[in-house]
Scaffold this motif. Structure first.
Motif, PDB file in Angstrom:
ATOM      1  N   LEU A 119       0.852  -1.148  -0.079  1.00 40.37           N
ATOM      2  CA  LEU A 119      -0.092  -0.080  -0.081  1.00 40.37           C
ATOM      3  C   LEU A 119       0.810   1.103   0.012  1.00 40.37           C
ATOM      4  O   LEU A 119       0.342   2.058  -0.659  1.00 40.37           O
ATOM      5  N   GLU A 120       1.869   1.218   0.650  1.00 37.33           N
ATOM      6  CA  GLU A 120       2.886   2.468   0.811  1.00 37.33           C
ATOM      7  C   GLU A 120       3.786   2.582  -0.406  1.00 37.33           C
ATOM      8  O   GLU A 120       3.816   3.660  -0.925  1.00 37.33           O
ATOM      9  N   ARG A 121       4.338   1.585  -1.071  1.00 34.89           N
ATOM     10  CA  ARG A 121       4.817   1.578  -2.216  1.00 34.89           C
ATOM     11  C   ARG A 121       4.112   2.156  -3.428  1.00 34.89           C
ATOM     12  O   ARG A 121       4.560   2.832  -4.098  1.00 34.89           O
ATOM     13  N   ASP A 122       2.887   1.869  -3.283  1.00 33.44           N
ATOM     14  CA  ASP A 122       2.221   2.320  -4.628  1.00 33.44           C
ATOM     15  C   ASP A 122       1.311   3.394  -4.332  1.00 33.44           C
ATOM     16  O   ASP A 122       0.369   3.887  -4.998  1.00 33.44           O
ATOM     17  N   SER A 123       1.348   3.953  -3.092  1.00 27.74           N
ATOM     18  CA  SER A 123       0.779   5.183  -2.574  1.00 27.74           C
ATOM     19  C   SER A 123      -0.719   4.990  -2.855  1.00 27.74           C
ATOM     20  O   SER A 123      -1.430   5.915  -3.544  1.00 27.74           O
ATOM     21  N   LEU A 124      -1.571   4.033  -2.485  1.00 29.85           N
ATOM     22  CA  LEU A 124      -2.816   3.713  -2.501  1.00 29.85           C
ATOM     23  C   LEU A 124      -3.789   4.588  -1.998  1.00 29.85           C
ATOM     24  O   LEU A 124      -4.801   5.025  -2.500  1.00 29.85           O
ATOM     25  N   PHE A 125      -3.318   5.139  -0.807  1.00 29.01           N
ATOM     26  CA  PHE A 125      -4.085   5.906  -0.111  1.00 29.01           C
ATOM     27  C   PHE A 125      -3.786   7.261  -0.527  1.00 29.01           C
ATOM     28  O   PHE A 125      -2.561   7.917  -0.496  1.00 29.01           O
ATOM     29  N   LEU A 126      -4.786   8.476  -0.454  1.00 28.15           N
ATOM     30  CA  LEU A 126      -4.488   9.836  -0.538  1.00 28.15           C
ATOM     31  C   LEU A 126      -4.801  10.346   0.562  1.00 28.15           C
ATOM     32  O   LEU A 126      -5.006   9.826   1.549  1.00 28.15           O
ATOM     33  N   ASP A 127      -4.023  11.376   0.907  1.00 34.63           N
ATOM     34  CA  ASP A 127      -4.088  12.176   1.958  1.00 34.63           C
ATOM     35  C   ASP A 127      -5.501  12.395   2.767  1.00 34.63           C
ATOM     36  O   ASP A 127      -5.807  12.417   3.874  1.00 34.63           O
ATOM     37  N   SER A 128      -6.342  12.740   1.792  1.00 40.22           N
ATOM     38  CA  SER A 128      -7.802  12.845   1.915  1.00 40.22           C
ATOM     39  C   SER A 128      -8.693  11.553   2.514  1.00 40.22           C
ATOM     40  O   SER A 128      -9.581  11.696   2.968  1.00 40.22           O
ATOM     41  N   ASP A 129      -8.214  10.379   2.352  1.00 37.39           N
ATOM     42  CA  ASP A 129      -8.903   9.172   2.589  1.00 37.39           C
ATOM     43  C   ASP A 129      -9.023   9.109   4.177  1.00 37.39           C
ATOM     44  O   ASP A 129      -8.104   9.316   4.867  1.00 37.39           O
ATOM     45  N   THR A 130     -10.100   8.879   4.559  1.00 36.79           N
ATOM     46  CA  THR A 130     -10.494   8.672   5.852  1.00 36.79           C
ATOM     47  C   THR A 130     -10.725   7.108   6.613  1.00 36.79           C
ATOM     48  O   THR A 130     -11.036   6.987   7.522  1.00 36.79           O
ATOM     49  N   LEU A 131     -10.368   6.296   5.410  1.00 34.34           N
ATOM     50  CA  LEU A 131     -10.054   4.868   5.639  1.00 34.34           C
ATOM     51  C   LEU A 131      -8.738   4.624   6.749  1.00 34.34           C
ATOM     52  O   LEU A 131      -7.981   5.087   6.227  1.00 34.34           O
ATOM     53  N   ALA A 132      -9.191   4.259   7.966  1.00 36.52           N
ATOM     54  CA  ALA A 132      -7.810   4.106   8.999  1.00 36.52           C
ATOM     55  C   ALA A 132      -6.903   3.187   8.172  1.00 36.52           C
ATOM     56  O   ALA A 132      -7.286   2.115   7.447  1.00 36.52           O
ATOM     57  N   ASN A 171     -25.363   4.864   8.352  1.00 36.01           N
ATOM     58  CA  ASN A 171     -25.497   4.079   9.544  1.00 36.01           C
ATOM     59  C   ASN A 171     -24.166   3.079   9.582  1.00 36.01           C
ATOM     60  O   ASN A 171     -23.644   2.882  10.592  1.00 36.01           O
ATOM     61  N   ALA A 172     -23.867   2.381   8.442  1.00 37.46           N
ATOM     62  CA  ALA A 172     -22.647   1.411   8.452  1.00 37.46           C
ATOM     63  C   ALA A 172     -21.482   2.121   8.504  1.00 37.46           C
ATOM     64  O   ALA A 172     -20.530   1.518   9.416  1.00 37.46           O
ATOM     65  N   GLU A 173     -21.465   3.381   8.164  1.00 36.87           N
ATOM     66  CA  GLU A 173     -20.156   4.262   8.145  1.00 36.87           C
ATOM     67  C   GLU A 173     -19.948   4.523   9.718  1.00 36.87           C
ATOM     68  O   GLU A 173     -18.863   4.622  10.267  1.00 36.87           O
ATOM     69  N   SER A 174     -21.093   4.983  10.679  1.00 37.33           N
ATOM     70  CA  SER A 174     -20.931   5.080  11.791  1.00 37.33           C
ATOM     71  C   SER A 174     -20.343   4.367  12.769  1.00 37.33           C
ATOM     72  O   SER A 174     -19.528   4.458  13.890  1.00 37.33           O
ATOM     73  N   LEU A 175     -20.300   3.050  12.392  1.00 32.03           N
ATOM     74  CA  LEU A 175     -19.949   1.947  13.385  1.00 32.03           C
ATOM     75  C   LEU A 175     -18.173   1.885  13.169  1.00 32.03           C
ATOM     76  O   LEU A 175     -17.852   1.998  14.286  1.00 32.03           O
ATOM     77  N   GLN A 176     -17.758   2.196  11.946  1.00 25.62           N
ATOM     78  CA  GLN A 176     -16.108   2.215  12.157  1.00 25.62           C
ATOM     79  C   GLN A 176     -15.827   3.862  12.286  1.00 25.62           C
ATOM     80  O   GLN A 176     -14.552   3.586  12.913  1.00 25.62           O
ATOM     81  N   ARG A 177     -16.362   4.493  12.209  1.00 27.10           N
ATOM     82  CA  ARG A 177     -15.911   5.881  12.417  1.00 27.10           C
ATOM     83  C   ARG A 177     -16.085   6.354  13.838  1.00 27.10           C
ATOM     84  O   ARG A 177     -15.375   6.981  14.239  1.00 27.10           O
ATOM     85  N   GLU A 178     -17.259   6.095  14.466  1.00 29.14           N
ATOM     86  CA  GLU A 178     -17.550   6.591  15.821  1.00 29.14           C
ATOM     87  C   GLU A 178     -17.990   5.336  16.852  1.00 29.14           C
ATOM     88  O   GLU A 178     -17.201   5.497  18.065  1.00 29.14           O
ATOM     89  N   VAL A 179     -18.616   4.615  16.405  1.00 29.08           N
ATOM     90  CA  VAL A 179     -18.872   3.442  17.453  1.00 29.08           C
ATOM     91  C   VAL A 179     -18.021   2.421  17.914  1.00 29.08           C
ATOM     92  O   VAL A 179     -17.503   2.429  19.317  1.00 29.08           O
ATOM     93  N   LEU A 180     -17.217   1.849  17.159  1.00 31.15           N
ATOM     94  CA  LEU A 180     -16.235   1.111  17.539  1.00 31.15           C
ATOM     95  C   LEU A 180     -15.022   1.702  18.217  1.00 31.15           C
ATOM     96  O   LEU A 180     -14.633   1.281  19.332  1.00 31.15           O
ATOM     97  N   GLY A 188      -7.581  13.482   6.798  1.00 31.22           N
ATOM     98  CA  GLY A 188      -6.820  12.671   7.723  1.00 31.22           C
ATOM     99  C   GLY A 188      -6.788  11.238   7.399  1.00 31.22           C
ATOM    100  O   GLY A 188      -7.395  10.743   6.398  1.00 31.22           O
ATOM    101  N   SER A 189      -6.339  10.352   8.488  1.00 34.90           N
ATOM    102  CA  SER A 189      -6.046   8.901   8.129  1.00 34.90           C
ATOM    103  C   SER A 189      -7.087   8.205   8.976  1.00 34.90           C
ATOM    104  O   SER A 189      -6.888   6.975   9.068  1.00 34.90           O
ATOM    105  N   GLY A 190      -7.718   8.860   9.881  1.00 35.09           N
ATOM    106  CA  GLY A 190      -8.552   8.323  10.775  1.00 35.09           C
ATOM    107  C   GLY A 190      -9.883   7.704  10.303  1.00 35.09           C
ATOM    108  O   GLY A 190     -10.272   7.921   9.115  1.00 35.09           O
ATOM    109  N   GLY A 191     -10.532   6.663  10.967  1.00 37.95           N
ATOM    110  CA  GLY A 191     -11.853   6.102  10.451  1.00 37.95           C
ATOM    111  C   GLY A 191     -12.747   6.616  11.379  1.00 37.95           C
ATOM    112  O   GLY A 191     -12.823   7.266  12.159  1.00 37.95           O
TER     113      GLY A 191
END
Length: 292
Positions: A21-34, A138-147, A289-292
């Motif tokens: 993932l790091e080698r190919d820079s798959l994540f953008l700075d704006s991605d919020t998937l942890a 609702n699904a997003e709230s589980l990983q973003r806030e609830v867990l 950011g990079s948080g979920g």
């Protein structure tokens, strides 16, 4: 890290996935998937620790998060608060879906009561597109806030929810009304929020559930199927083995009423409500950011 022990091959797979993932820079700075170990491990477990398959799954997830509903999940989550939107009360009369406290393992409860499903009635109050968006946030709230909040309360990583689906009063006609939505919901959950369901308890399963299950089962991965418990009407003892009575709604055999909020289904009760007003302000103010 994570509270589940990894063997040496799994550790190597985790390192290989992160390096790829790091080698190919798959994540953008704006991605919020942890990008932390627990999140990467969810994708690895969903693909039996096959690194290339997990990488492809993450790539598809990132693309979905950036583009879903024509605006991306982050913009949608800013615009539509899953715990407070104008049509929520009308939606809950037909298809209540909510988080409520935690079980004995510290996992949040995700409860759905399907006996009142009436899609024609629902769509008089909310458009199909808007309702689908409430399911997504609702699904997003589980990983973003609830867990994260459940993890903070437990003092350790909590990675999954206990899902309780109540089928009291539910029948084949209602299933056919919501078949497409159910299929799409399972697809989104398995593809973009993998391994966030620790257990699925189906209670008050009617006699017609055999036919319903025959349609649903092919939609599910073997890993998901292994987490499903189909219970009849004598389910209270099983649920109370999983959840303390004070955390389980009275309607499901517990003692919680949440009278202050007009009922458990409207209360949003749980550690994720602590400081939530400030958290929503931050969500509305930025989406980087990079948080979920």
């Amino acid at each position: 890290m994570t509270d589940r022990t990894l063997n040496s091959d799994q550790q190597l797979a985790l390192h290989a996935l992160r390096d790829s993932l790091e080698r190919d820079s798959l994540f953008l700075d704006s991605d919020t998937l942890a990008r932390d170990d627990p999140t990467l491990l969810r994708f690895l477990r969903a693909r039996s620790f096959h690194v290339k398959q997990a990488r492809q799954m993450i790539k598809a997830c990132l693309e979905w998060r950036r583009t879903t509903e024509g605006e991306g999940i982050d913009a949608l989550y800013r615009r539509l608060d899953p715990y407070d939107y104008p049509e929520r009360e009308d939606v809950f009369k037909c298809w209540p879906m909510w988080f409520h406290k935690t079980d004995k393992k510290g996992r949040p409860l995700n409860i759905q009561s399907l006996g009142g499903v009436n899609m024609p009635k629902l769509y008089k109050h909310v458009s199909p597109e808007r309702h689908w968006q409430t399911i997504l946030v609702n699904a997003e709230s589980l990983q973003r806030e609830v867990l994260p909040a459940a993890s903070a309360q437990a003092g350790r990583q909590v990675e999954q929810a206990l899902v309780i689906v109540d089928l009291k009063g539910y029948g084949l006609s209602q299933f056919w009304q919501m078949k497409w939505l159910a299929k799409q919901s399972f697809e989104v959950s398995q593809s973009y929020f993998p391994e966030t369901m620790g257990q699925l308890a189906i209670i008050n399963a009617p006699s017609s559930f055999t036919a319903i299950w025959g349609v649903i089962r092919p939609w599910l991965s073997p890993a998901t199927i292994s987490k499903v418990s189909i219970l009849g009407h004598d389910y209270q003892k099983t649920l109370l083995e999983l959840v303390d009575a004070e955390n389980l709604p009275e309607s499901l055999g517990g003692s919680c009423l949440c009278e202050h909020a007009g009922g458990c289904h409207l209360s949003n009760a749980g550690p994720w409500m602590e400081g939530r007003a400030e958290r929503r302000e931050r969500i509305n103010g930025q989406c980087t950011g990079s948080g979920g």
